[in-house]
Design an enzyme around this catalytic site. Structure first.
Site, PDB file in Angstrom:
ATOM      1  N   ASP A 217       3.315   0.305   3.282  1.00 63.84           N
ATOM      2  CA  ASP A 217       2.148   0.334   2.412  1.00 63.84           C
ATOM      3  C   ASP A 217       2.629   0.869   1.067  1.00 63.84           C
ATOM      4  OD1 ASP A 217      -0.076   0.956   0.952  1.00 63.84           O
ATOM      5  OD2 ASP A 217      -1.057   2.134   2.522  1.00 63.84           O
ATOM      6  N   GLN A 220       0.919   2.988  -3.531  1.00 68.30           N
ATOM      7  CA  GLN A 220       1.360   4.017  -4.476  1.00 68.30           C
ATOM      8  C   GLN A 220       2.848   3.881  -4.784  1.00 68.30           C
ATOM      9  OE1 GLN A 220      -0.745   6.183  -5.856  1.00 68.30           O
ATOM     10  NE2 GLN A 220      -2.501   5.823  -4.516  1.00 68.30           N
ATOM     11  N   LYS A 243      -3.683  -0.510  -9.188  1.00 64.60           N
ATOM     12  CA  LYS A 243      -3.001   0.782  -9.338  1.00 64.60           C
ATOM     13  C   LYS A 243      -1.726   0.650 -10.173  1.00 64.60           C
ATOM     14  CE  LYS A 243      -4.992   2.684  -5.184  1.00 64.60           C
ATOM     15  NZ  LYS A 243      -4.822   3.164  -3.813  1.00 64.60           N
TER      16      LYS A 243
HETATM   17  C1  LIG Z   1      -5.205   2.750  -2.723  1.00 62.21           C
HETATM   18  C2  LIG Z   1      -4.394   2.707  -1.500  1.00 62.21           C
HETATM   19  C3  LIG Z   1      -4.571   1.696  -0.551  1.00 62.21           C
HETATM   20  C4  LIG Z   1      -5.652   0.660  -0.663  1.00 62.21           C
HETATM   21  O1  LIG Z   1      -5.612  -0.067  -1.854  1.00 62.21           O
HETATM   22  P1  LIG Z   1      -6.827  -1.101  -2.108  1.00 62.21           P
HETATM   23  O2  LIG Z   1      -6.615  -1.592  -3.480  1.00 62.21           O
HETATM   24  O3  LIG Z   1      -8.075  -0.266  -1.997  1.00 62.21           O
HETATM   25  O4  LIG Z   1      -6.746  -2.118  -1.066  1.00 62.21           O
HETATM   26  C5  LIG Z   1      -3.760   1.680   0.545  1.00 62.21           C
HETATM   27  N1  LIG Z   1      -2.805   2.605   0.705  1.00 62.21           N
HETATM   28  C6  LIG Z   1      -2.581   3.579  -0.182  1.00 62.21           C
HETATM   29  C7  LIG Z   1      -1.475   4.542   0.047  1.00 62.21           C
HETATM   30  C8  LIG Z   1      -3.377   3.675  -1.308  1.00 62.21           C
HETATM   31  O5  LIG Z   1      -3.170   4.647  -2.188  1.00 62.21           O
END
Ligand SMILES: *Cc1c(COP(=O)(O)O)cnc(C)c1O
Length: 423
Positions: A217, A220, A243
């Site tokens: 994931d 970040q 992000k």
């Molecule tokens: C923000 C975030 C997500 C989800 O991102 P979305 O744009 O809401 O799908 C998943 N994992 C982490 C670590 C995040 O910071």
């Protein structure tokens, strides 16, 4: 890495904050000159979503005004142009992650949708009763709930790798979780709460040595640390556009080509098919197979512009700048009585979670907002992590490339003000 940055890293961490021309960068971000509640905005919530530079806004505006049509359909100039933009964006993303080919890049709605895609396709097809997957204690709900849904449907078993009190992944304990039934490791590259950067290369090597695949994931991680999916040998890597200084409404699933090819379609509809009769349908090859319906055309263009912007400034430079801010913030926050920082991992990016004795995190957020300081308060979509630390919520300041030392000073001043109100 440029010499300038190397020298900066060698220097005292704190001196790194503001080492590049942060004011020039701020000039690119219209929201940096906003006023909130009569105060200049101090935006410390980039971990939830980053602000956008004019380069992204203008590029999207132009695409809507002059280059707009649906993709992959029309045999006319505008549609060809839109298609070219969309596919070029895929190539930009592929290059940014060092994917082997643009065909390994699937555009989704966000990181959440990308993880759900893997769970619903790879998971449903290749995981069965008793198969095990490994998550960590610091996952975002986006990397927990899709696997729980799969567990409830298929009877897979979820194991959880622990972290220590500083927020480091306990790699030995993680290694012990593997068994003959372990099929997948799904772990964050960077914790959105603790700022921990996990040792992804080591995690991937451990997974592969045990015959398991690995999904990172990177919502970040790609922002703060960057990613080379081939170097890490990631099987899947997901991130989200908003992000990374890009628009909302677009996310990315990177998947190794041989894996994507094995995976059944996700949603059905237009654009993902080869041939449809009322009796049956044949599907296109990835990535088209996973992109049913009209895709996020302009969002892809915006994401590519954001990547170009980040690349031009340099991810190393941004990381060094944020590292400086983190060091400075950690030191300044430690001056506040009764303030506890959660997350002191060896590898950490520009995210600081904290609590203050006697003041609820939500109240901290509300009070300092009255001074124009925007932070996040709550469980940050990571309730199991909150449970790990025996708390319900934290306040969290997270840095973007546009933050400066003065933002940290204003944060500290406003926190002292909040404390005073509650004393
Ligand atoms: C923000 C975030 C997500 C989800 O991102 P979305 O744009 O809401 O799908 C998943 N994992 C982490 C670590 C995040 O910071």
């Amino acid at each position: 890495m440029t010499t300038a940055i190397k020298e900066n890293i060698a220097a005292d961490d704190m001196d790194r904050a503001n080492f590049y021309d942060v004011d020039a960068i701020r000039d690119d971000f219209p929201s940096m000159s906003l006023e909130v509640n009569g105060h200049p905005l101090v935006f410390l919530d980039s971990g939830a979503s980053a602000q956008k530079p004019v380069q992204v806004l203008q590029r999207m505006d132009r695409a809507y005004r002059e280059e707009y049509a649906n993709v992959h359909r029309g045999a006319y100039k505008l549609s060809e142009l839109a298609t070219e933009n969309y596919e070029n964006a895929r190539a930009t993303v592929a290059q940014f992650m060092n994917a082997g080919s643009p065909d390994e890049i699937v555009f989704t709605r966000n990181a959440t949708a990308a993880i759900n895609l893997v769970a619903a396709t790879y998971g449903r097809e290749f995981l069965g009763e008793g198969d095990e997957i490994i998550l960590s204690q610091m996952e975002h709900h986006a990397n927990i709930v899709p696997w729980q849904m799969l567990r409830d449907e298929k009877g897979i078993v979820i194991k959880v790798a622990p972290i220590d009190d500083d927020g480091n992944l306990l790699i030995d304990a993680f290694a012990e979780l593997f068994g003959p039934k372990t099929k997948l490791v799904a772990i964050t590259h960077t914790s959105n709460v603790l700022g921990t950067v996990t040792p992804i290369k080591e995690i991937a090597a451990l997974a592969h040595a045990n015959g398991a695949l690995v999904l990172f994931d990177g919502a970040q991680g790609i922002v703060h640390a960057g990613i080379d999916v081939q170097d890490v040998d990631a099987d899947f890597y997901v991130f989200t556009g908003h992000k990374l200084y890009g628009p909302t409404g677009i996310g990315v699933l990177y998947g190794k080509q041989e894996l994507l090819k094995k995976m059944p379609p996700y949603q059905g509809g237009g654009d993902m098919i080869e041939l449809v009769t009322i009796e049956k349908t044949t599907y296109r090859e990835p990535p088209a197979r996973f992109e049913a319906g009209t895709p996020p055309i302009i969002e892809a263009v915006g994401l590519a512009a954001a990547i170009d912007y980040v690349t031009a400034i340099g991810q190393d430079a941004i990381a060094a700048h944020e590292g400086g801010l983190l060091a400075y913030a950690t030191q300044r926050l430690s001056e506040i009585d009764g303030l506890t920082v959660f997350g002191r991992a060896r590898q950490k990016c520009g995210i600081v979670s904290f609590t203050i004795d006697g003041v609820h995190p939500h109240d901290i957020g509300t009070i300092i907002d009255s001074r124009g300081v925007a932070i996040r308060a709550g469980h940050h979509c990571a309730q199991p992590l909150m449970e790990r630390f025996g708390i319900a919520a934290t306040a969290r300041a997270s840095f973007g490339m546009y933050n400066k030392k003065e933002d940290v000073d204003k944060l500290v001043d406003s926190l002292l003000y909040a404390k005073e109100i509650f004393s």
